[in-house]
Scaffold this motif. Sequence first.
Motif, PDB file in Angstrom:
ATOM      1  N   VAL A  78      24.829  86.657  17.567  1.00  0.00           N
ATOM      2  CA  VAL A  78      24.025  86.368  18.558  1.00  0.00           C
ATOM      3  C   VAL A  78      22.673  85.696  18.007  1.00  0.00           C
ATOM      4  O   VAL A  78      22.121  86.209  17.329  1.00  0.00           O
ATOM      5  CB  VAL A  78      23.731  87.501  19.409  1.00  0.00           C
ATOM      6  CG1 VAL A  78      22.707  87.001  20.464  1.00  0.00           C
ATOM      7  CG2 VAL A  78      24.974  87.626  20.121  1.00  0.00           C
ATOM      8  N   ILE A  79      22.297  84.361  18.444  1.00  0.00           N
ATOM      9  CA  ILE A  79      21.039  83.856  17.794  1.00  0.00           C
ATOM     10  C   ILE A  79      20.190  83.137  18.805  1.00  0.00           C
ATOM     11  O   ILE A  79      18.921  82.598  18.396  1.00  0.00           O
ATOM     12  CB  ILE A  79      21.442  82.516  16.754  1.00  0.00           C
ATOM     13  CG1 ILE A  79      22.241  81.458  17.651  1.00  0.00           C
ATOM     14  CG2 ILE A  79      22.176  83.198  15.573  1.00  0.00           C
ATOM     15  CD1 ILE A  79      22.396  80.409  16.718  1.00  0.00           C
ATOM     16  N   GLY A  80      20.370  83.506  19.854  1.00  0.00           N
ATOM     17  CA  GLY A  80      19.512  83.022  21.066  1.00  0.00           C
ATOM     18  C   GLY A  80      20.138  82.724  22.609  1.00  0.00           C
ATOM     19  O   GLY A  80      21.082  83.263  22.771  1.00  0.00           O
ATOM     20  N   ALA A  81      19.482  82.072  23.323  1.00  0.00           N
ATOM     21  CA  ALA A  81      19.847  82.071  24.662  1.00  0.00           C
ATOM     22  C   ALA A  81      19.556  80.620  25.252  1.00  0.00           C
ATOM     23  O   ALA A  81      18.715  80.036  24.868  1.00  0.00           O
ATOM     24  CB  ALA A  81      19.224  83.119  25.486  1.00  0.00           C
ATOM     25  N   THR A  82      20.299  80.266  26.274  1.00  0.00           N
ATOM     26  CA  THR A  82      20.046  79.208  26.866  1.00  0.00           C
ATOM     27  C   THR A  82      20.230  79.366  28.355  1.00  0.00           C
ATOM     28  O   THR A  82      20.995  80.019  28.745  1.00  0.00           O
ATOM     29  CB  THR A  82      20.509  77.741  26.095  1.00  0.00           C
ATOM     30  OG1 THR A  82      20.036  76.498  26.882  1.00  0.00           O
ATOM     31  CG2 THR A  82      21.939  77.678  26.328  1.00  0.00           C
ATOM     32  N   ARG A  83      20.188  78.119  29.237  1.00  0.00           N
ATOM     33  CA  ARG A  83      20.610  78.211  30.715  1.00  0.00           C
ATOM     34  C   ARG A  83      20.538  76.976  31.475  1.00  0.00           C
ATOM     35  O   ARG A  83      19.842  76.124  31.209  1.00  0.00           O
ATOM     36  CB  ARG A  83      19.380  79.178  31.421  1.00  0.00           C
ATOM     37  CG  ARG A  83      19.755  79.897  32.565  1.00  0.00           C
ATOM     38  CD  ARG A  83      18.716  80.561  33.130  1.00  0.00           C
ATOM     39  NE  ARG A  83      18.211  81.582  32.417  1.00  0.00           N
ATOM     40  CZ  ARG A  83      17.466  82.544  32.442  1.00  0.00           C
ATOM     41  NH1 ARG A  83      16.558  82.445  33.603  1.00  0.00           N
ATOM     42  NH2 ARG A  83      17.127  83.326  31.498  1.00  0.00           N
ATOM     43  N   TYR A  84      21.698  76.886  32.185  1.00  0.00           N
ATOM     44  CA  TYR A  84      21.406  75.813  33.083  1.00  0.00           C
ATOM     45  C   TYR A  84      20.774  76.440  34.281  1.00  0.00           C
ATOM     46  O   TYR A  84      21.199  77.573  34.655  1.00  0.00           O
ATOM     47  CB  TYR A  84      22.856  75.370  33.864  1.00  0.00           C
ATOM     48  CG  TYR A  84      23.975  74.693  33.100  1.00  0.00           C
ATOM     49  CD1 TYR A  84      23.460  73.550  32.552  1.00  0.00           C
ATOM     50  CD2 TYR A  84      25.252  74.973  33.204  1.00  0.00           C
ATOM     51  CE1 TYR A  84      24.386  72.586  31.501  1.00  0.00           C
ATOM     52  CE2 TYR A  84      26.310  74.025  32.335  1.00  0.00           C
ATOM     53  CZ  TYR A  84      25.713  73.207  31.595  1.00  0.00           C
ATOM     54  OH  TYR A  84      26.495  72.174  31.002  1.00  0.00           O
ATOM     55  N   CYS A  85      19.721  75.670  34.782  1.00  0.00           N
ATOM     56  CA  CYS A  85      18.892  76.209  36.124  1.00  0.00           C
ATOM     57  C   CYS A  85      18.427  75.234  36.775  1.00  0.00           C
ATOM     58  O   CYS A  85      18.834  73.994  36.747  1.00  0.00           O
ATOM     59  CB  CYS A  85      17.611  77.032  35.515  1.00  0.00           C
ATOM     60  SG  CYS A  85      16.859  75.785  34.297  1.00  0.00           S
ATOM     61  N   ASN A  86      17.825  75.781  38.136  1.00  0.00           N
ATOM     62  CA  ASN A  86      17.379  74.939  39.073  1.00  0.00           C
ATOM     63  C   ASN A  86      18.602  74.085  39.538  1.00  0.00           C
ATOM     64  O   ASN A  86      18.561  72.975  39.671  1.00  0.00           O
ATOM     65  CB  ASN A  86      16.337  74.136  38.673  1.00  0.00           C
ATOM     66  CG  ASN A  86      15.183  74.921  38.644  1.00  0.00           C
ATOM     67  OD1 ASN A  86      14.818  75.773  39.271  1.00  0.00           O
ATOM     68  ND2 ASN A  86      14.165  74.445  37.739  1.00  0.00           N
ATOM     69  N   ILE A  87      19.563  74.560  39.612  1.00  0.00           N
ATOM     70  CA  ILE A  87      20.997  73.781  39.857  1.00  0.00           C
ATOM     71  C   ILE A  87      20.978  73.451  41.477  1.00  0.00           C
ATOM     72  O   ILE A  87      20.836  74.242  42.436  1.00  0.00           O
ATOM     73  CB  ILE A  87      22.252  74.812  39.825  1.00  0.00           C
ATOM     74  CG1 ILE A  87      22.407  75.199  38.247  1.00  0.00           C
ATOM     75  CG2 ILE A  87      23.497  73.900  40.346  1.00  0.00           C
ATOM     76  CD1 ILE A  87      23.567  76.127  37.853  1.00  0.00           C
ATOM     77  N   ASP A  88      21.123  72.134  41.570  1.00  0.00           N
ATOM     78  CA  ASP A  88      21.119  71.572  42.860  1.00  0.00           C
ATOM     79  C   ASP A  88      22.448  70.891  43.138  1.00  0.00           C
ATOM     80  O   ASP A  88      22.512  69.517  42.769  1.00  0.00           O
ATOM     81  CB  ASP A  88      19.812  70.530  43.039  1.00  0.00           C
ATOM     82  CG  ASP A  88      19.759  69.674  44.413  1.00  0.00           C
ATOM     83  OD1 ASP A  88      20.660  69.855  45.191  1.00  0.00           O
ATOM     84  OD2 ASP A  88      18.795  69.091  44.425  1.00  0.00           O
ATOM     85  N   SER A  89      23.549  71.390  43.714  1.00  0.00           N
ATOM     86  CA  SER A  89      24.801  70.859  43.910  1.00  0.00           C
ATOM     87  C   SER A  89      24.657  69.729  44.767  1.00  0.00           C
ATOM     88  O   SER A  89      25.365  68.825  44.541  1.00  0.00           O
ATOM     89  CB  SER A  89      25.632  72.016  44.402  1.00  0.00           C
ATOM     90  OG  SER A  89      25.725  73.346  43.471  1.00  0.00           O
ATOM     91  N   THR A  90      24.009  69.686  45.782  1.00  0.00           N
ATOM     92  CA  THR A  90      23.890  68.699  46.739  1.00  0.00           C
ATOM     93  C   THR A  90      23.499  67.366  46.259  1.00  0.00           C
ATOM     94  O   THR A  90      24.195  66.410  46.443  1.00  0.00           O
ATOM     95  CB  THR A  90      22.951  69.065  48.031  1.00  0.00           C
ATOM     96  OG1 THR A  90      23.409  70.387  48.759  1.00  0.00           O
ATOM     97  CG2 THR A  90      22.931  68.169  48.998  1.00  0.00           C
ATOM     98  N   ASN A  91      22.596  67.417  45.565  1.00  0.00           N
ATOM     99  CA  ASN A  91      22.070  66.386  44.694  1.00  0.00           C
ATOM    100  C   ASN A  91      22.360  65.918  43.463  1.00  0.00           C
ATOM    101  O   ASN A  91      22.326  64.932  42.494  1.00  0.00           O
ATOM    102  CB  ASN A  91      20.577  66.118  44.723  1.00  0.00           C
ATOM    103  CG  ASN A  91      20.017  66.168  46.262  1.00  0.00           C
ATOM    104  OD1 ASN A  91      20.197  65.150  47.030  1.00  0.00           O
ATOM    105  ND2 ASN A  91      19.285  66.974  46.565  1.00  0.00           N
TER     106      ASN A  91
END
Length: 201
Positions: A78-91
């Motif tokens: 394990v060396i870190g983290a990341t993220r999909y965020c502020n997901i706006d499926s409509t747009n």
Amino acid sequence: MSQGNITLTGQHARLTPLLQDHLSDLQAAANDGRLWELFFTSVPSPENLATWFKTANEQRDKGLAQPFTVFDRIQNKVIGATRYCNIDSTNKRLEIGYTWYAQSYQRSAINTECKLLLLTHAFETLDCNAVEFRTDWFNQRSQKAIERLGAKRDGVLRSHMILPDGRVRDTVVYSILKHEWAGVKANLEFKLKRTPSAVSS
């Protein structure tokens, strides 16, 4: 734009859904460089790790985020983290953020490959119209790294966020659009071939 339990695997990196079992290893990764001491990053300090994890999972459960733990695939570390965020499926938009790596892995092929994996999935599987990146005005290193990806600067959101320490943050916003993806992908693949793989240990 359904995310599900996504695992993304490349030659150097593997991104798996964030789990409670990863927390002690994530703390060890953050200790490599004491990353939480950089006031302009989102790296959790040891005492805030549990809250950081809870918030990430709450956002995931609401369909607003997909947090990942980043592994060095070769060493299965394990060396870190990341993220999909502020997901706006409509747009059909999302942001890639909350990204950090142990200091010894920064400026290695890991970051380039992680972004390639995340962007490929976003544009080619989730069919996004745009992928966004946001960073602190004071985080010049992050801005340069985002620009090296091929993202274009949209502007600055002034007095955008009140941070836990009370500072009011200006946020710099970048994006990559669907019609730009082919060129950005070629650029990342080229960079990946020319970037050192990781730390030598």
